[in-house]
Design a protein around this motif. Sequence first.
Motif, mmCIF file in Angstrom:
data_model
loop_
_atom_site.group_PDB
_atom_site.id
_atom_site.type_symbol
_atom_site.label_atom_id
_atom_site.label_comp_id
_atom_site.label_asym_id
_atom_site.label_seq_id
_atom_site.Cartn_x
_atom_site.Cartn_y
_atom_site.Cartn_z
ATOM 1 N N ASP A 39 -1.922 12.781 -1.035
ATOM 2 C CA ASP A 39 -3.040 11.864 -1.248
ATOM 3 C C ASP A 39 -2.749 10.507 -0.609
ATOM 4 O OD1 ASP A 39 -0.988 11.503 -3.240
ATOM 5 O OD2 ASP A 39 -2.368 10.214 -4.350
ATOM 6 N N GLN A 40 -1.466 10.083 -0.641
ATOM 7 C CA GLN A 40 -1.099 8.806 -0.038
ATOM 8 C C GLN A 40 -1.062 8.904 1.483
ATOM 9 O OE1 GLN A 40 -0.660 5.880 -2.030
ATOM 10 N NE2 GLN A 40 -1.668 7.384 -3.368
ATOM 11 N N LEU A 41 -0.649 10.051 1.996
ATOM 12 C CA LEU A 41 -0.682 10.267 3.444
ATOM 13 C C LEU A 41 -2.125 10.215 3.943
ATOM 14 C CD1 LEU A 41 0.488 11.013 6.190
ATOM 15 C CD2 LEU A 41 0.551 13.411 5.445
ATOM 16 N N GLN A 42 -3.037 10.863 3.221
ATOM 17 C CA GLN A 42 -4.438 10.853 3.616
ATOM 18 C C GLN A 42 -5.017 9.453 3.533
ATOM 19 O OE1 GLN A 42 -6.083 13.532 4.972
ATOM 20 N NE2 GLN A 42 -7.577 11.927 5.495
ATOM 21 N N ARG A 43 -4.617 8.732 2.500
ATOM 22 C CA ARG A 43 -5.088 7.356 2.323
ATOM 23 C C ARG A 43 -4.666 6.480 3.502
ATOM 24 N NH1 ARG A 43 -2.930 3.743 -2.736
ATOM 25 N NH2 ARG A 43 -4.324 1.933 -2.499
ATOM 26 N N LEU A 44 -3.442 6.669 3.961
ATOM 27 C CA LEU A 44 -2.941 5.891 5.097
ATOM 28 C C LEU A 44 -3.619 6.326 6.392
ATOM 29 C CD1 LEU A 44 -0.961 3.672 5.862
ATOM 30 C CD2 LEU A 44 0.840 5.398 6.025
ATOM 31 N N ARG A 45 -3.892 7.609 6.495
ATOM 32 C CA ARG A 45 -4.603 8.131 7.662
ATOM 33 C C ARG A 45 -6.012 7.540 7.731
ATOM 34 N NH1 ARG A 45 -3.130 13.486 9.614
ATOM 35 N NH2 ARG A 45 -2.527 14.047 7.501
ATOM 36 N N ASP A 46 -6.663 7.427 6.557
ATOM 37 C CA ASP A 46 -8.032 6.917 6.491
ATOM 38 C C ASP A 46 -8.110 5.410 6.690
ATOM 39 O OD1 ASP A 46 -8.892 9.481 5.976
ATOM 40 O OD2 ASP A 46 -9.031 9.202 3.800
ATOM 41 N N ASP A 47 -7.035 4.703 6.338
ATOM 42 C CA ASP A 47 -7.051 3.242 6.393
ATOM 43 C C ASP A 47 -5.735 2.721 6.959
ATOM 44 O OD1 ASP A 47 -7.443 0.549 6.102
ATOM 45 O OD2 ASP A 47 -7.652 0.565 3.905
ATOM 46 N N PRO A 63 1.166 -2.238 6.541
ATOM 47 C CA PRO A 63 2.166 -3.201 6.059
ATOM 48 C C PRO A 63 2.537 -2.993 4.593
ATOM 49 C CG PRO A 63 0.518 -4.320 7.392
ATOM 50 C CD PRO A 63 0.005 -2.922 7.159
ATOM 51 N N LEU A 64 1.534 -2.703 3.748
ATOM 52 C CA LEU A 64 1.829 -2.441 2.342
ATOM 53 C C LEU A 64 2.592 -1.125 2.192
ATOM 54 C CD1 LEU A 64 -1.496 -3.465 0.523
ATOM 55 C CD2 LEU A 64 0.641 -4.753 0.641
ATOM 56 N N ALA A 65 2.228 -0.125 2.984
ATOM 57 C CA ALA A 65 2.921 1.166 2.940
ATOM 58 C C ALA A 65 4.388 1.002 3.327
ATOM 59 C CB ALA A 65 2.239 2.166 3.872
ATOM 60 N N THR A 66 4.647 0.160 4.313
ATOM 61 C CA THR A 66 6.027 -0.107 4.726
ATOM 62 C C THR A 66 6.838 -0.681 3.573
ATOM 63 O OG1 THR A 66 5.490 -0.408 7.072
ATOM 64 C CG2 THR A 66 7.454 -1.534 6.260
ATOM 65 N N GLU A 67 6.268 -1.662 2.862
ATOM 66 C CA GLU A 67 6.977 -2.258 1.728
ATOM 67 C C GLU A 67 7.236 -1.226 0.634
ATOM 68 O OE1 GLU A 67 8.271 -5.320 1.840
ATOM 69 O OE2 GLU A 67 7.387 -5.423 3.842
ATOM 70 N N GLU A 68 6.264 -0.334 0.405
ATOM 71 C CA GLU A 68 6.444 0.678 -0.626
ATOM 72 C C GLU A 68 7.516 1.685 -0.233
ATOM 73 O OE1 GLU A 68 5.204 2.642 -4.380
ATOM 74 O OE2 GLU A 68 5.901 0.739 -3.561
ATOM 75 N N MET A 69 7.583 2.037 1.043
ATOM 76 C CA MET A 69 8.654 2.931 1.496
ATOM 77 C C MET A 69 10.015 2.280 1.282
ATOM 78 S SD MET A 69 7.119 4.454 5.050
ATOM 79 C CE MET A 69 5.453 5.113 5.147
ATOM 80 N N ASP A 72 3.006 4.469 -4.182
ATOM 81 C CA ASP A 72 1.667 3.897 -4.004
ATOM 82 C C ASP A 72 1.658 3.019 -2.756
ATOM 83 O OD1 ASP A 72 -0.762 2.591 -4.128
ATOM 84 O OD2 ASP A 72 -0.360 1.554 -6.022
ATOM 85 N N ILE A 73 1.081 3.526 -1.660
ATOM 86 C CA ILE A 73 1.125 2.791 -0.387
ATOM 87 C C ILE A 73 0.284 1.520 -0.401
ATOM 88 C CG2 ILE A 73 1.588 4.872 0.961
ATOM 89 C CD1 ILE A 73 -1.438 4.446 1.958
ATOM 90 N N GLY A 74 -0.538 1.349 -1.442
ATOM 91 C CA GLY A 74 -1.334 0.126 -1.554
ATOM 92 C C GLY A 74 -0.778 -0.834 -2.579
ATOM 93 N N ARG A 75 0.454 -0.605 -3.052
ATOM 94 C CA ARG A 75 1.034 -1.438 -4.112
ATOM 95 C C ARG A 75 1.038 -2.915 -3.692
ATOM 96 N NH1 ARG A 75 3.977 -0.234 -8.524
ATOM 97 N NH2 ARG A 75 4.253 1.950 -7.868
ATOM 98 N N ASP A 76 0.413 -3.736 -4.497
ATOM 99 C CA ASP A 76 0.305 -5.157 -4.188
ATOM 100 C C ASP A 76 0.012 -5.924 -5.481
ATOM 101 O OD1 ASP A 76 0.203 -7.496 -2.728
ATOM 102 O OD2 ASP A 76 -1.877 -7.201 -2.075
ATOM 103 N N PRO A 77 0.913 -6.810 -5.930
ATOM 104 C CA PRO A 77 2.144 -7.226 -5.249
ATOM 105 C C PRO A 77 3.233 -6.168 -5.342
ATOM 106 C CG PRO A 77 2.035 -8.252 -7.398
ATOM 107 C CD PRO A 77 0.725 -7.521 -7.226
ATOM 108 N N ASN A 78 4.213 -6.314 -4.457
ATOM 109 C CA ASN A 78 5.363 -5.409 -4.451
ATOM 110 C C ASN A 78 6.619 -6.285 -4.382
ATOM 111 O OD1 ASN A 78 7.327 -3.468 -4.013
ATOM 112 N ND2 ASN A 78 6.066 -2.268 -2.607
ATOM 113 N N LYS A 79 7.158 -6.595 -5.532
ATOM 114 C CA LYS A 79 8.268 -7.546 -5.618
ATOM 115 C C LYS A 79 9.630 -6.857 -5.520
ATOM 116 C CE LYS A 79 5.568 -10.800 -8.404
ATOM 117 N NZ LYS A 79 5.460 -11.541 -9.675
#
Length: 411
Positions: free
Chosen positions: A271-279, A284-290, A342-349
């Motif tokens: 679901d997160q892969l598809q979300r990143l594919r769609d948007d 940048p947020l996905a990078t921080e979550e990884m 969660d590739i949209g995690r914000d904030p990500n401290k």
Amino acid sequence: MSHPVADGAAAVFADPKAYTDESRLHATLAHLRVTAPVSLVDVPDFRPFWAITKHADIMAIERDDALFTNSPRPVLMTAEADAQQDAMGISTLIHMDDPQHRVARAVGADWFRPRAMRALKVRVDELAHTFVDRMVEAGGECDFVQEVAVNFPLYVIMSLLGLPESDFPRMLKYTQELFGSDDEELQRGTTKEEQGMALFEMFTYFNELTAARRATPTEDLASAISNARIDGEPLSDIDTVSYYVIIATAGHDTTSATISGGLQALIENPDQLQRLRDDPALMPLATEEMIRWVTPVKEFMRTARADTVVRGVPIAAGESVLLSYVSANRDEDIFVDPFRFDIGRDPNKHIAFGHGVHFCLGAALARMEVTSFFSALIPRLRSIELAGRAEHVATIFVGGLKHLPIRYSLS
């Protein structure tokens, strides 16, 4: 709420194999955050230390670099390995405190500032596309770690240093042996003497490089390090080589671990892969979550300069604390649903890059590499799945996956 000052579960930090079983590791860390967030660890082969597992406590310790110093014990090692490094006189950025640290850090800082990163981005993007093309050439199945993830960041950091491509395989071998010294597959031999040869050979290589760059300077980071002066004096041989070692190793293994662990997380969370594919704007947020999810640097150590207290627990002058970044990046007090990718995690401290004066020098480069690679891969990705069992490096310092068999279709 009072807590015990010692919990046997905290022995996990001195067990390299614990990091090969993420579910067991995280269950143990979650237990420690609740029952013994500051726990004394006294186990065979290691000098005693206090394990710190809460995000807030780690941040406070990182901020107070006058009280908690990197020297003399910046990372967790066996007592024997500590003595071996002391005898060799190794002094990298992670071993130093201010004012020495501030001056030494400045030697390489310009190469990682925004202007330098913008100039490097063309090369990073080019390499990202090259390695995605190699995945196509591999015919739809590969061990992603060994064939892609370890090579892409290695090419970037070696290009930055200005090393010849013919030397890349040798440098890859050295870095894997250094950080994989506790892993039966990656280690160099079984004795401390055999394992020490990887570090010795890396030192020999960089000593020769220093001599060459001093004789004939070039426009690369290797020349900047070789010809650096502090208070008008050139760096000593050991300080020069130590600088190379931290750039070459920290700039490589951490990023390869994030890229491979990030891909595994996307495969296991379609679901997160598809979300990143769609948007793609979420990259940048996905990078921080990884980076949070993988946390390639598992820990750093600090030593108390004076008697102090952490979360109600007295820490005496001269005692060492282990800062568990892996634990902090799953802290329930900081992250909503911390065990959800969660590739949209914000904030990500997350504090995967550390905090304070020792914040990772190469953080901007690492972020760029992760973003560039997945920006090149995902638009071309038609399908992807695991083709075997993912395996982690046995380590107590830096690491991640060592094997990730995948099956995929790319355009």
